[in-house]
Design a protein around this motif. Structure first.
Motif, PDB file in Angstrom:
ATOM      1  N   ASP A  18      29.352  50.749  36.329  1.00  0.00           N
ATOM      2  CA  ASP A  18      29.290  52.171  36.699  1.00  0.00           C
ATOM      3  C   ASP A  18      28.245  52.779  35.983  1.00  0.00           C
ATOM      4  O   ASP A  18      27.958  52.259  34.614  1.00  0.00           O
ATOM      5  CB  ASP A  18      30.449  53.039  36.405  1.00  0.00           C
TER       6      ASP A  18
ATOM      7  N   HIS B  27      29.043  51.556  41.252  1.00  0.00           N
ATOM      8  CA  HIS B  27      29.656  53.009  41.549  1.00  0.00           C
ATOM      9  C   HIS B  27      28.794  54.040  40.255  1.00  0.00           C
ATOM     10  O   HIS B  27      28.510  53.661  39.148  1.00  0.00           O
ATOM     11  CB  HIS B  27      30.940  52.911  40.693  1.00  0.00           C
TER      12      HIS B  27
ATOM     13  N   HIS C 258      28.769  57.934  38.978  1.00  0.00           N
ATOM     14  CA  HIS C 258      29.458  59.058  38.814  1.00  0.00           C
ATOM     15  C   HIS C 258      28.560  60.106  38.547  1.00  0.00           C
ATOM     16  O   HIS C 258      28.198  60.169  37.383  1.00  0.00           O
ATOM     17  CB  HIS C 258      30.453  58.593  37.629  1.00  0.00           C
TER      18      HIS C 258
ATOM     19  N   LYS D 163      29.728  53.283  45.938  1.00  0.00           N
ATOM     20  CA  LYS D 163      30.668  54.289  45.503  1.00  0.00           C
ATOM     21  C   LYS D 163      30.034  55.371  44.812  1.00  0.00           C
ATOM     22  O   LYS D 163      29.388  55.005  43.741  1.00  0.00           O
ATOM     23  CB  LYS D 163      31.929  54.217  44.939  1.00  0.00           C
TER      24      LYS D 163
END
Length: 374
Positions: free
Chosen positions: A24, A100, A102, A158
């Motif tokens: 991430d 991922h 964020h 994602k």
């Protein structure tokens, strides 16, 4: 797949193999980089700006974090996760490749939540400046103006968007257009939203969502009038209307448990049950080194008893049991009460009441004895 491990000294029932430092990248509204939004760090010295993502990935800071986690050693930067009461996080990745992204897209927000601050809300920022507070936090809504970040958006499996308020952000609009232009219809996009608007710059969010994998997490810190008090700018009836409009995209409800929300949580849990949605309860973290004075753990024992009695009057046994597990059990397991924290809460809250023309006890008569005598 790696085996899930138990962190030594962690609370009972806590299992964790956190893969986020490997998979991430979290970028906040000012460009600071960490593996996630929960990590504790000195933003002035330990984070790298978005223009240096490759430098971040090769940094000693990230290397030491990976090393500690791989050895099952609790790292102080991960304190918020491994210290959460009744945490039961289990994160396992199939590979160590980036997957991922964020993005805390900006701090542009139309609300002034009492459990928030000027750092994550432009409306808070403007209020503070108006009332003579010196603030140097820049309101940023252009975090996507970066070629490296653009590449990560295309590669991510994602993407999680937080704010500020994502549905008030031009960055969110631009990101969805990037995904559509590159036919990334299978990228899972998750947004934490206060549901306060259905349009931006004349565009309908529902129309923009079409063809993409959009998942909304409704941010509801309580229910009804108590939420209107704690989340300045919110209209509860409008929130319910927008909830209905976005219902097909809403996958869960996130609620911050604090002194402001705890009494209306039974109504929120009932609402979630009717909507067949799960609730993700998160205990408030506020106050920094001065103490978490918005936390229900900072309440005196007499007030905790009142909360438990309020919950015990519920007719729905299933909801009552969930509330006891999520709220009441941790409430009595952890005692952070002090007169100093009570005074800090009263001082903080009274100042905001004075600025915003509100009255705490009109909304929360349950706290009358504690608040008046604190």
């Amino acid at each position: 797949m790696s085996q899930v491990r138990v962190l030594e000294g962690a609370p009972k029932g806590f299992f964790m193999l956190c893969t986020r430092p490997w998979t991430d990248i979290h970028v906040d509204a000012t460009g600071n980089i960490t593996p996630c939004c929960q990590i504790i760090t000195d933003l002035d010295s330990d984070c790298i700006k978005t223009t240096n993502i490759d430098t971040y990935k090769q940094s000693d800071w990230l290397s030491s974090l990976k090393n500690n986690l791989s050895k099952d050693q609790k790292d102080s930067r991960c304190f918020r996760c491994w210290y959460k009461p009744h945490s039961n996080h289990s994160e396992v990745a199939h590979s160590s490749k980036f997957s991922h992204l964020h993005l805390r897209v900006s701090n542009v927000c139309n609300f002034k939540c009492r459990s928030c601050s000027y750092i994550h809300s432009s409306t808070w920022y403007q209020e503070d400046i108006k009332n003579g507070k010196s603030r140097n936090h820049v309101i940023n809504d252009s975090v996507l103006d970066n070629s490296t970040l653009y590449d990560l958006i295309i590669r991510a499996k994602k993407i999680t968007l937080a704010g500020g308020e994502p549905l008030f952000s031009n960055t969110t609009l631009n990101l969805l257009n990037i995904l559509k232009a590159n036919n990334k219809t299978d990228t899972d996009v998750w947004m934490n939203t206060n549901l306060s608007t259905t349009r931006l710059r004349g565009f309908s969010w529902k129309m923009l969502f079409e063809g993409l994998s959009i998942n909304l997490e409704a941010s509801l810190d309580g229910f009804g009038k108590q939420m209107e008090y704690s989340r300045s700018g919110l209209n509860w009836d409008k929130t319910l209307r927008n909830f209905t409009i976005f219902r097909e995209y809403i996958k869960s409800i996130l609620t911050v448990i604090s002194i402001y929300s705890v009494y209306s949580l039974p109504e929120l849990y009932k609402f979630a049950d009717e909507q067949e949605l799960s609730i993700d309860p998160v205990f408030v973290t506020f106050g920094g080194k001065s103490g978490n004075y918005l936390s229900i753990f900072s309440l005196p024992h007499t007030e905790k008893i009142k909360i438990a009695e309020h919950y015990s009057s519920l007719d729905n046994l299933e909801i009552k049991n969930r509330l006891y597990k999520d709220i009441i059990e941790p409430l009595f397991e952890k005692d952070e009460y002090s007169e100093e924290l009570t005074q800090k809460f009263i001082s903080y809250n009274s100042r905001l009441d004075s600025i915003r023309g509100t009255n705490f006890l009109n909304t929360y008569p349950q706290y009358k004895d504690w608040y008046k005598n604190g």
